[in-house]
Scaffold this motif. Structure first.
Motif, short mmCIF file in Angstrom:
data_model
loop_
_atom_site.label_atom_id
_atom_site.label_comp_id
_atom_site.label_asym_id
_atom_site.label_seq_id
_atom_site.Cartn_x
_atom_site.Cartn_y
_atom_site.Cartn_z
N ILE A 137 40.49 33.99 36.52
CA ILE A 137 41.52 35.02 36.63
C ILE A 137 41.00 36.19 37.47
O ILE A 137 41.69 36.70 38.36
CB ILE A 137 41.96 35.51 35.24
CG1 ILE A 137 42.74 34.42 34.51
CG2 ILE A 137 42.79 36.79 35.34
CD1 ILE A 137 42.92 34.69 33.02
N GLN A 138 39.77 36.59 37.20
CA GLN A 138 39.19 37.71 37.95
C GLN A 138 39.00 37.35 39.42
O GLN A 138 39.25 38.18 40.30
CB GLN A 138 37.87 38.15 37.33
CG GLN A 138 37.30 39.42 37.95
CD GLN A 138 38.27 40.59 37.80
OE1 GLN A 138 38.79 40.85 36.72
NE2 GLN A 138 38.51 41.31 38.91
N GLN A 139 38.57 36.12 39.69
CA GLN A 139 38.37 35.73 41.08
C GLN A 139 39.68 35.73 41.86
O GLN A 139 39.73 36.14 43.02
CB GLN A 139 37.71 34.35 41.13
CG GLN A 139 36.25 34.36 40.67
CD GLN A 139 35.63 32.98 40.74
OE1 GLN A 139 35.39 32.45 41.83
NE2 GLN A 139 35.37 32.39 39.59
N ALA A 140 40.75 35.26 41.22
CA ALA A 140 42.06 35.31 41.88
C ALA A 140 42.51 36.76 42.05
O ALA A 140 43.06 37.13 43.10
CB ALA A 140 43.08 34.52 41.08
N THR A 141 42.28 37.58 41.04
CA THR A 141 42.64 38.99 41.11
C THR A 141 41.94 39.69 42.26
O THR A 141 42.55 40.49 42.99
CB THR A 141 42.29 39.68 39.77
OG1 THR A 141 42.99 39.04 38.70
CG2 THR A 141 42.65 41.16 39.81
N ASP A 142 40.66 39.40 42.43
CA ASP A 142 39.89 40.02 43.50
C ASP A 142 40.46 39.69 44.88
O ASP A 142 40.25 40.45 45.84
CB ASP A 142 38.44 39.54 43.45
CG ASP A 142 37.68 40.05 42.23
OD1 ASP A 142 38.14 41.03 41.61
OD2 ASP A 142 36.64 39.46 41.89
N ARG A 143 41.19 38.59 44.97
CA ARG A 143 41.78 38.15 46.24
C ARG A 143 43.26 38.52 46.35
O ARG A 143 43.93 38.10 47.30
CB ARG A 143 41.59 36.64 46.40
CG ARG A 143 40.12 36.26 46.60
CD ARG A 143 39.86 34.78 46.33
NE ARG A 143 38.47 34.44 46.67
CZ ARG A 143 37.42 34.65 45.88
NH1 ARG A 143 37.60 35.21 44.68
NH2 ARG A 143 36.21 34.32 46.27
N GLY A 144 43.76 39.28 45.39
CA GLY A 144 45.14 39.74 45.46
C GLY A 144 46.17 38.67 45.17
O GLY A 144 47.33 38.80 45.58
N MET A 145 45.78 37.62 44.44
CA MET A 145 46.71 36.57 44.07
C MET A 145 47.20 36.76 42.64
O MET A 145 46.52 37.35 41.80
CB MET A 145 46.05 35.18 44.18
CG MET A 145 45.81 34.70 45.59
SD MET A 145 45.37 32.94 45.65
CE MET A 145 43.74 32.98 44.91
N TYR A 146 48.37 36.22 42.37
CA TYR A 146 48.86 36.12 41.01
C TYR A 146 48.18 34.94 40.32
O TYR A 146 47.65 34.03 40.97
CB TYR A 146 50.38 35.96 40.98
CG TYR A 146 51.08 37.24 41.40
CD1 TYR A 146 51.31 38.26 40.47
CD2 TYR A 146 51.48 37.44 42.71
CE1 TYR A 146 51.93 39.45 40.86
CE2 TYR A 146 52.09 38.62 43.11
CZ TYR A 146 52.31 39.63 42.16
OH TYR A 146 52.90 40.80 42.54
N VAL A 147 48.19 34.97 38.99
CA VAL A 147 47.55 33.93 38.19
C VAL A 147 48.51 33.46 37.11
O VAL A 147 49.07 34.28 36.37
CB VAL A 147 46.26 34.43 37.51
CG1 VAL A 147 45.58 33.29 36.75
CG2 VAL A 147 45.30 35.03 38.52
N ILE A 148 48.70 32.15 37.03
CA ILE A 148 49.40 31.56 35.89
C ILE A 148 48.34 31.03 34.93
O ILE A 148 47.55 30.15 35.30
CB ILE A 148 50.35 30.43 36.32
CG1 ILE A 148 51.48 30.98 37.19
CG2 ILE A 148 50.92 29.71 35.10
CD1 ILE A 148 52.38 29.91 37.78
N VAL A 149 48.30 31.59 33.72
CA VAL A 149 47.36 31.14 32.70
C VAL A 149 48.03 29.96 31.98
O VAL A 149 48.93 30.14 31.16
CB VAL A 149 47.03 32.27 31.72
CG1 VAL A 149 46.08 31.78 30.63
CG2 VAL A 149 46.43 33.46 32.47
N ASP A 150 47.60 28.76 32.32
CA ASP A 150 48.24 27.52 31.85
C ASP A 150 47.54 26.99 30.61
O ASP A 150 46.40 26.54 30.67
CB ASP A 150 48.20 26.49 32.99
CG ASP A 150 48.54 25.08 32.52
OD1 ASP A 150 49.33 24.94 31.57
OD2 ASP A 150 48.01 24.13 33.14
#
Length: 365
Positions: A137-150
């Motif tokens: 989640i943090q790695q996606a956040t650092d890249r400005g992406m949304y995250v679906i926690v599946d």
């Protein structure tokens, strides 16, 4: 959505676990030294501004408005991206290089992080898989992406079986990521062999758990028949329309595999999107086992429909599993790429990457 399916994540697992690295990841309780997940994000990390021009920087906190997903300005948005494979098997495909490529070269808006409950997943080591999800989640956040926690419950298909696990997982994830504005919670991947009323009851118990920590994040609710809106069980979207979950800021999930799921599924998705908020959190261009020949023509019909109605979608899957539905050729992850361009991609991977990179390429019919 897979009533006659040996699930692609497990059907021939031995073939997918062809390297020592994969065998290590597939153990039920990974040792402390096996790809130690990063610590939970700090408060500064959780609230840091996303990189300029990225999906989260442009759209901010998302919210369901009517039958659509809208950005912080109230404008409908269509998120499009990729799902990980099960993190107990393919975490090594989610590296700095591959996620840089997903955000930059592929131009994805969203990463779906698939935490399996069974099949060597969460229930074997809750702390490990929660930490791993938080790291991704943090790695996606650092890249400005949304995250679906599946929450990837699948077998057993009754989400109530994992209710206590789900309460713990979503509480931990929400607390670790307080302050983030880029998370969507998918609370039951593919309910199956279970009634809509029971799925609805599960949702109405889990959603307050999330809302108690994160009041703003959209929640994605699985539907009957492997998230087919009931079509795979001989029903359709009418049962959800007639008896919706008693909660706000939610969407209902739909999954399809184009080589198997034809006009009845396409029509149900089209009708449902006009009545309830829908998000396609998993699809493939192959058959319902995530393998076999690609049906790009029918896939294009689905993508045209989703573009016209701004239905978000996530493709299965961002790994190098041997099946045709995994985007990378086998061995790519062990070799750490190459991640950009098409040299390491299977036909489905090249097709999906192309459509992620060209969002205006879809005619509206």
């Amino acid at each position: 959505m897979r009533p006659a399916r040996s699930h692609p994540r497990t059907a021939t697992l031995a073939a997918a676990l062809g390297s020592a690295l994969l065998l290590t990841l597939a153990t039920a309780a990974p040792a402390a030294g096996d790809r130690a997940p990063a610590a939970a994000p700090t408060a500064a990390e959780a609230t840091a501004d996303p990189p300029p021009g990225t999906p989260v920087a442009v759209n901010g906190q998302l919210e369901v408005c009517g039958t659509r997903l809208c950005n912080e300005h109230g404008n409908p948005v269509q998120l499009r991206g990729m799902s990980s494979h099960g993190t107990q098997w393919y975490a090594q495909c989610l590296t700095d290089g591959s996620l840089d490529a997903l955000a930059g070269d592929w131009k994805a808006d969203v990463l779906r992080v698939s935490t399996y409950v069974q099949e060597g997943g969460y229930e074997t080591n809750p702390r490990h898989f929660t930490d791993l999800a938080n790291s991704l989640i943090q790695q996606a956040t650092d890249r400005g992406m949304y995250v679906i926690v599946d929450w990837h419950m699948l077998d057993p298909g009754d989400p109530m079986v994992n209710l206590d696990h789900a309460r713990r997982f979503f509480t931990d994830i929400a607390r670790s990521n307080q302050g983030k504005n880029n998370i969507l919670y998918e609370i039951a991947n593919e309910p199956n062999e279970v009634s809509w009323s029971r799925i609805k009851s599960y949702a109405e118990q889990i959603i307050p758990v999330i809302r108690g920590v994160d009041a703003d994040a959209p929640v994605l609710v699985g539907t009957r028949g492997w998230s087919s809106l009931g079509v795979s069980d001989g029903s359709d979207e009418s049962e959800v329309v007639a008896d919706p979950v008693d909660a706000s800021n939610i969407m209902y999930t739909f999954h399809f595999y184009a080589a198997t799921h034809g006009d009845a599924y396409l029509s149900a998705l089209s009708r449902a999107a006009d009545r309830i908020p829908v998000f396609v959190t998993e699809f493939g261009t192959q058959n319902s086992a995530g393998e076999g020949a690609d049906d790009f023509a029918r896939s294009r019909r689905y993508l045209d429909l989703m573009a016209a109605k701004k239905i978000g979608w996530v493709n299965w899957n961002f790994s190098d599993d041997h099946r045709s539905g995994a985007v990378f050729t086998p061995g790519t992850c062990a070799a750490d790429g190459p991640w950009t361009g098409t040299a390491s991609l299977k036909p489905a991977g090249a097709w999906i990457r192309d459509h992620l990179r060209t969002p205006d390429d879809f005619p509206v019919h």
